[in-house]
Design a protein around this motif. Structure first.
Motif, PDB file in Angstrom:
ATOM      1  N   CYS A  76       2.227   1.795  -3.445  1.00  0.00           N
ATOM      2  CA  CYS A  76       1.168   2.282  -4.334  1.00  0.00           C
ATOM      3  C   CYS A  76       0.980   3.782  -4.177  1.00  0.00           C
ATOM      4  N   LYS A  77       0.981   4.250  -2.928  1.00  0.00           N
ATOM      5  CA  LYS A  77       0.808   5.685  -2.674  1.00  0.00           C
ATOM      6  C   LYS A  77       1.961   6.491  -3.267  1.00  0.00           C
ATOM      7  N   ARG A 126      -4.285   3.974  -9.567  1.00  0.00           N
ATOM      8  CA  ARG A 126      -3.502   2.751  -9.380  1.00  0.00           C
ATOM      9  C   ARG A 126      -3.816   1.707 -10.445  1.00  0.00           C
ATOM     10  N   GLU A 135       0.832  -1.206   0.000  1.00  0.00           N
ATOM     11  CA  GLU A 135       0.000   0.000   0.000  1.00  0.00           C
ATOM     12  C   GLU A 135       0.871   1.263   0.000  1.00  0.00           C
ATOM     13  N   ARG A 136       1.970   1.223   0.748  1.00  0.00           N
ATOM     14  CA  ARG A 136       2.863   2.381   0.796  1.00  0.00           C
ATOM     15  C   ARG A 136       3.458   2.658  -0.576  1.00  0.00           C
TER      16      ARG A 136
END
Length: 300
Positions: free
Chosen positions: A142-143, A168, A139-140
């Motif tokens: 992706c951000k 994304r 998730e990190r």
């Protein structure tokens, strides 16, 4: 034909009850009459009497019950061996041949591959259940990629039919994404590099980095631009280039520097092979690369 009690339970219960009542009536009538009944009638009466006996005996024991209109439908017993939840399985390793041949996919899939996780929704969900720490890193990343998409040179906005509505879900090229991942300093990219057929950075020496090395185009672009920038600084230091011409309003003009870099790269390509021109090293591309480099310095 004689009475056969075997299979009698298959008879409709309502019919059985009526037969029992009829049998009782027949027996009562015969008991009150002194006339001799025919043999066939006697056989039928005996069968009905047997039916009555079975009905009442089973009813008293609770074995036969008439269905109720208001009774709840029966429900199947729960499965003693339920099917294993697919999310309990560990995520799969990537099929690198498949992903290498595709050349690119959606951004979230490229992020999974950077973590050496197969780039499917099922494996992403499995990662969330089985390895929360690694999923948090997914998730990190992706951000980070979302924040740099369309801004970082290695993550250009690409119009592609496989792109989705969310950022994304935008399409990225794997070689460019790997160059981006290296640039931002992500760890554990060795499997990503080997899977896509690129040499790990640690395995390259200064003498082997060149136009024919097995390295991503994005990474090679940065190296070539760095060389052009060093050549420009050298020319300014020697006085063979006008350093003041690179300024605008007292600050360095990235578009002017980018243009000078493009000229230097073009001359180097022609010197190596007369008539050769390299794509991807235009002034605007160089400016974007310099902008990203300046921003990266601020984030150190």
């Amino acid at each position: 034909m004689g009475w056969n009690p075997v299979g009698f339970h298959l008879i409709d219960l309502g019919l059985l009850k009526r037969a029992a009542v009829r049998a009782e009536s027949e027996l009562a009538t015969q008991a009150a009459s002194t006339q001799k009944v025919p043999a066939t009638s006697q056989i039928a009466t005996n069968q009905l009497a047997s039916a009555a006996a079975i009905y009442f005996s089973q009813t008293n024991r609770g074995h036969l019950q008439m269905p109720s209109k208001n009774a709840e439908p029966t429900r199947p017993e729960p499965d003693e061996h339920p099917r294993e939840n697919i999310n309990q399985q560990a995520p799969s390793l990537p099929d690198w041949r498949h992903w290498r041949e595709s050349g690119g996919q959606r951004m979230w899939q490229a992020v999974l591959l950077s973590l050496n996780v197969n780039a499917t929704a099922k494996d992403r969900d499995s990662l969330k259940v089985n390895d929360p720490a690694k999923y948090a890193e997914y998730e990190r990343r992706c951000k980070v990629a979302i924040a740099r998409y369309g801004v970082h040179e290695q993550l250009p906005a690409i119009a592609h039919p496989m792109s989705g509505r969310m950022i994304r879900e935008r399409y990225v090229l794997f070689d460019r994404f790997l160059a981006f991942a290296r640039d931002v300093g992500w760890d554990g990219l060795e499997a990503f590099e080997r899977g896509l057929g690129f040499a790990p950075v640690a395995a390259l020496s200064d003498s082997t980095v060149g136009m024919s090395t097995e390295i991503t185009k994005g990474w090679r672009y940065d190296r070539v631009r760095m060389g052009a920038l060093l050549k420009l600084l050298e020319d300014v230091a020697r006085g063979t280039a006008d350093g003041k011409a690179l300024l605008h309003g007292g600050q360095i003009s990235l578009i002017r520097v980018g243009q000078e870099m493009a000229n230097i790269i073009d001359e180097a390509a022609k010197a190596a092979a007369p008539g050769k021109r390299l794509a991807g090293y235009g002034a605007d591309g160089n400016r974007k690369s310099l902008t990203a480099a300046r921003d990266a310095l601020k984030d150190v």
